[in-house]
Design an enzyme around this catalytic site. Structure first.
Site, mmCIF file in Angstrom:
data_model
loop_
_atom_site.group_PDB
_atom_site.id
_atom_site.type_symbol
_atom_site.label_atom_id
_atom_site.label_comp_id
_atom_site.label_asym_id
_atom_site.label_seq_id
_atom_site.Cartn_x
_atom_site.Cartn_y
_atom_site.Cartn_z
ATOM 1 N N ARG A 155 0.882 -1.292 0.039
ATOM 2 C CA ARG A 155 0.018 0.027 -0.007
ATOM 3 C C ARG A 155 0.838 1.385 -0.020
ATOM 4 N NH1 ARG A 155 -1.890 -3.634 3.621
ATOM 5 N NH2 ARG A 155 -3.990 -4.635 3.089
ATOM 6 N N THR A 234 11.037 4.346 6.613
ATOM 7 C CA THR A 234 9.904 4.629 7.457
ATOM 8 C C THR A 234 9.153 3.454 7.808
ATOM 9 O OG1 THR A 234 8.646 5.056 5.428
ATOM 10 C CG2 THR A 234 9.531 7.198 6.236
ATOM 11 N N SER A 235 9.726 2.331 7.735
ATOM 12 C CA SER A 235 8.892 0.965 7.754
ATOM 13 C C SER A 235 9.117 0.501 9.281
ATOM 14 C CB SER A 235 9.237 -0.089 6.852
ATOM 15 O OG SER A 235 8.508 -1.085 6.888
ATOM 16 N N ARG A 236 10.116 -0.250 9.452
ATOM 17 C CA ARG A 236 10.459 -0.639 10.911
ATOM 18 C C ARG A 236 11.876 -0.514 11.081
ATOM 19 N NH1 ARG A 236 6.110 0.348 11.862
ATOM 20 N NH2 ARG A 236 4.493 -1.176 12.676
ATOM 21 N N ASP A 260 12.372 7.143 10.163
ATOM 22 C CA ASP A 260 11.231 7.450 11.291
ATOM 23 C C ASP A 260 10.988 6.383 12.131
ATOM 24 O OD1 ASP A 260 8.884 9.057 11.644
ATOM 25 O OD2 ASP A 260 7.907 7.377 10.906
ATOM 26 N N GLU A 265 13.764 1.746 19.418
ATOM 27 C CA GLU A 265 13.012 3.015 19.605
ATOM 28 C C GLU A 265 12.117 2.655 20.906
ATOM 29 O OE1 GLU A 265 10.952 3.000 15.819
ATOM 30 O OE2 GLU A 265 8.896 2.740 16.994
ATOM 31 N N HIS A 297 8.866 8.142 14.530
ATOM 32 C CA HIS A 297 7.740 7.291 14.210
ATOM 33 C C HIS A 297 6.608 7.995 13.996
ATOM 34 C CE1 HIS A 297 6.705 2.815 14.356
ATOM 35 N NE2 HIS A 297 5.737 3.479 13.486
HETATM 36 P P1 NAI Z 1 1.796 -3.817 2.877
HETATM 37 O O1 NAI Z 1 1.378 -5.182 3.422
HETATM 38 O O2 NAI Z 1 0.732 -3.314 2.047
HETATM 39 O O3 NAI Z 1 3.218 -3.899 2.012
HETATM 40 C C1 NAI Z 1 4.240 -4.513 2.346
HETATM 41 C C2 NAI Z 1 4.902 -5.002 0.982
HETATM 42 O O4 NAI Z 1 6.117 -5.639 1.166
HETATM 43 C C3 NAI Z 1 4.095 -6.219 0.089
HETATM 44 O O5 NAI Z 1 3.921 -5.876 -0.935
HETATM 45 C C4 NAI Z 1 4.836 -7.433 0.386
HETATM 46 O O6 NAI Z 1 4.689 -8.401 -0.512
HETATM 47 C C5 NAI Z 1 6.312 -6.696 0.457
HETATM 48 N N1 NAI Z 1 7.232 -7.599 1.250
HETATM 49 C C6 NAI Z 1 7.204 -8.687 2.174
HETATM 50 N N2 NAI Z 1 8.599 -9.300 2.184
HETATM 51 C C7 NAI Z 1 9.284 -8.674 1.361
HETATM 52 C C8 NAI Z 1 10.535 -8.756 1.181
HETATM 53 N N3 NAI Z 1 11.411 -9.691 1.753
HETATM 54 N N4 NAI Z 1 11.364 -7.809 0.290
HETATM 55 C C9 NAI Z 1 10.456 -7.043 -0.588
HETATM 56 N N5 NAI Z 1 9.316 -6.874 -0.290
HETATM 57 C C10 NAI Z 1 8.662 -7.651 0.724
HETATM 58 O O7 NAI Z 1 2.264 -2.959 4.107
HETATM 59 P P2 NAI Z 1 2.218 -1.240 3.944
HETATM 60 O O8 NAI Z 1 0.845 -0.808 4.424
HETATM 61 O O9 NAI Z 1 2.769 -0.681 2.501
HETATM 62 O O10 NAI Z 1 3.275 -0.900 5.290
HETATM 63 C C11 NAI Z 1 4.592 -1.138 5.022
HETATM 64 C C12 NAI Z 1 5.422 -1.101 6.450
HETATM 65 O O11 NAI Z 1 5.039 0.265 6.903
HETATM 66 C C13 NAI Z 1 4.398 -1.767 7.321
HETATM 67 O O12 NAI Z 1 5.015 -3.156 7.442
HETATM 68 C C14 NAI Z 1 4.819 -1.050 8.595
HETATM 69 O O13 NAI Z 1 6.095 -1.813 9.360
HETATM 70 C C15 NAI Z 1 5.382 0.312 8.087
HETATM 71 N N6 NAI Z 1 4.474 1.331 8.524
HETATM 72 C C16 NAI Z 1 5.107 2.545 9.263
HETATM 73 C C17 NAI Z 1 4.354 3.594 9.516
HETATM 74 C C18 NAI Z 1 5.129 4.539 10.425
HETATM 75 O O14 NAI Z 1 4.410 5.434 10.991
HETATM 76 N N7 NAI Z 1 6.397 4.987 10.185
HETATM 77 C C19 NAI Z 1 2.914 3.603 9.773
HETATM 78 C C20 NAI Z 1 2.297 2.492 8.911
HETATM 79 C C21 NAI Z 1 3.277 1.413 8.437
#
Ligand code: NAI
Length: 339
Positions: A155, A234-236, A260, A265, A297
């Site tokens: 997403r 900005t992921s983890r 982020d 953290e 974050h």
């Molecule tokens: P999502 O589940 O829609 O997308 C994650 C994508 O990563 C999927 O397309 C998946 O196939 C792919 N993926 C999984 N393993 C992989 C790998 N080994 N190599 C490459 N791609 C891989 O998740 P979304 O909603 O896009 O969120 C992504 C991340 O952002 C979340 O997991 C969360 O940790 C982080 N996040 C951070 C926030 C913040 O405030 N900083 C807020 C919301 C989410």
């Protein structure tokens, strides 16, 4: 249902209380501390625990929760790397999350970090506040025509890909275990990690944290990056080996970092520690670099996202109370294979 809500700030209490009054009838008890083994007694007797990104749901905490009568963990987040799903399953505790509350919030913030890093906007702001109007050291580069490497095009990553391709004219390289065919029409070039890492001027991470992605960016990856490339996360936090990043910044292999999220953290972010000694040498070292931008974050932190988080979280709890199948259940099947 009786719900204890951990890791709450004033904005969580306000939004959850408003949304609960508007369409739900749960009894919400707010706790400021984050959930750990030390604070788990606060959860005793509550069938529902509502937690956030740094609450700990490992096996010992889950066992204590189960003993206290917990049947549902309602996460106010998309990521669920902080939950031992196997232990939850064994203890018959259901887990629900908010899969998408505002991917726009995170993708827009990510683009902001990229722009700030590329043009040193964070440094310029600090300088002009000190009446330093010199430009030395602020030289950036055009994003137009540059290669942006996006790891994970779900997403959030998909929105970043579209923005960087259509909005800035970047060449977008992407890697995902499940490529998104819709992105091919925007010119996104799916490739393997080695090529993405070798060719990108900016690498931005949007895959979840799983055993396969922990320290995806380590000393080896940094050495394989383009000299002076920028890294954005900005992921983890644990997607990055922060000590390897410090070395990469010191020797100039890495041109800059915007983060982020940070692996350590949990005891730091979301708190005002400005009057205390922070004993995290790696974070302190990172904060010393002029080409490092750290936010705590906050990528999710928009009005729209907070409202959506509250609504979906309360909806998950209401569905559980009605005995319905949880649309937003987190199961082990959601942990994707490595790639
Ligand atoms: P999502 O589940 O829609 O997308 C994650 C994508 O990563 C999927 O397309 C998946 O196939 C792919 N993926 C999984 N393993 C992989 C790998 N080994 N190599 C490459 N791609 C891989 O998740 P979304 O909603 O896009 O969120 C992504 C991340 O952002 C979340 O997991 C969360 O940790 C982080 N996040 C951070 C926030 C913040 O405030 N900083 C807020 C919301 C989410």
């Amino acid at each position: 249902m009786r719900v204890v809500v951990f890791s709450t700030k004033s904005y969580d209490r306000l939004t959850l209380t408003e949304r609960n009054a508007a369409g739900h009838t749960h009894e919400l008890v707010f706790q400021e501390p984050r959930l750990t083994l030390a604070t788990v007694p606060l959860a005793a007797g509550f069938p529902v625990i509502c937690g956030f990104v740094n609450d700990v749901f490992d096996a010992p905490v889950l066992e204590a929760l189960a003993a206290g009568g917990t049947r549902l963990i309602a996460l106010r987040a998309a990521g669920f790397n902080n939950v031992d799903l196997r232990a939850a399953h064994r203890l018959d505790i259901a887990v629900a999350r908010v899969p998408a509350y505002s991917p726009h919030a995170v993708s827009e913030f990510t683009v902001g970090l990229i722009l700030s890093l590329v043009r040193s906007i964070h440094r310029a702001h600090a300088r002009t506040r000190n009446n330093n109007f010199a430009l030395d050291g602020l030289l950036g580069f055009d994003l137009y025509g540059r290669a942006i490497g996006i790891v994970g095009t779900g997403r959030i990553g998909a929105l970043v890909a579209r923005t960087m391709a259509a909005g800035f004219g970047c060449r977008v390289l992407a890697h995902d275990v499940y490529p998104n065919p819709d992105l091919l029409a925007c010119g996104v070039d799916y490739t393997d990690m080695p090529r993405l890492i070798a060719e990108s001027d900016v690498v931005t991470l949007h895959c979840p944290l799983t055993p396969a992605t922990r320290h995806l960016i380590d000393a080896g990856t940094i050495a394989a990056m383009k000299q002076g490339a920028l890294l954005v996360n900005t992921s983890r936090g644990a997607l990055i080996d922060a000590e390897a990043v410090v070395e990469g910044l010191k020797n100039g292999q890495l041109g800059g970092l915007a983060m982020d999220v940070y692996e350590q953290e949990a005891d730091l972010f979301f708190e005002d520690l400005s009057s205390e000694i922070v004993r995290d040498d790696t974070l302190q070292r990172l904060l010393m670099f002029p080409n490092v931008l750290v936010t705590s974050h906050q990528a999710f932190f928009t009005q729209e996202a907070l409202a959506a988080i509250a609504e979906t979280t309360l909806g998950n709890i209401s569905a559980f109370a009605r005995g319905e199948t949880l649309e937003n259940a987190v199961t082990e099947a959601l942990i994707q294979p490595s790639g």
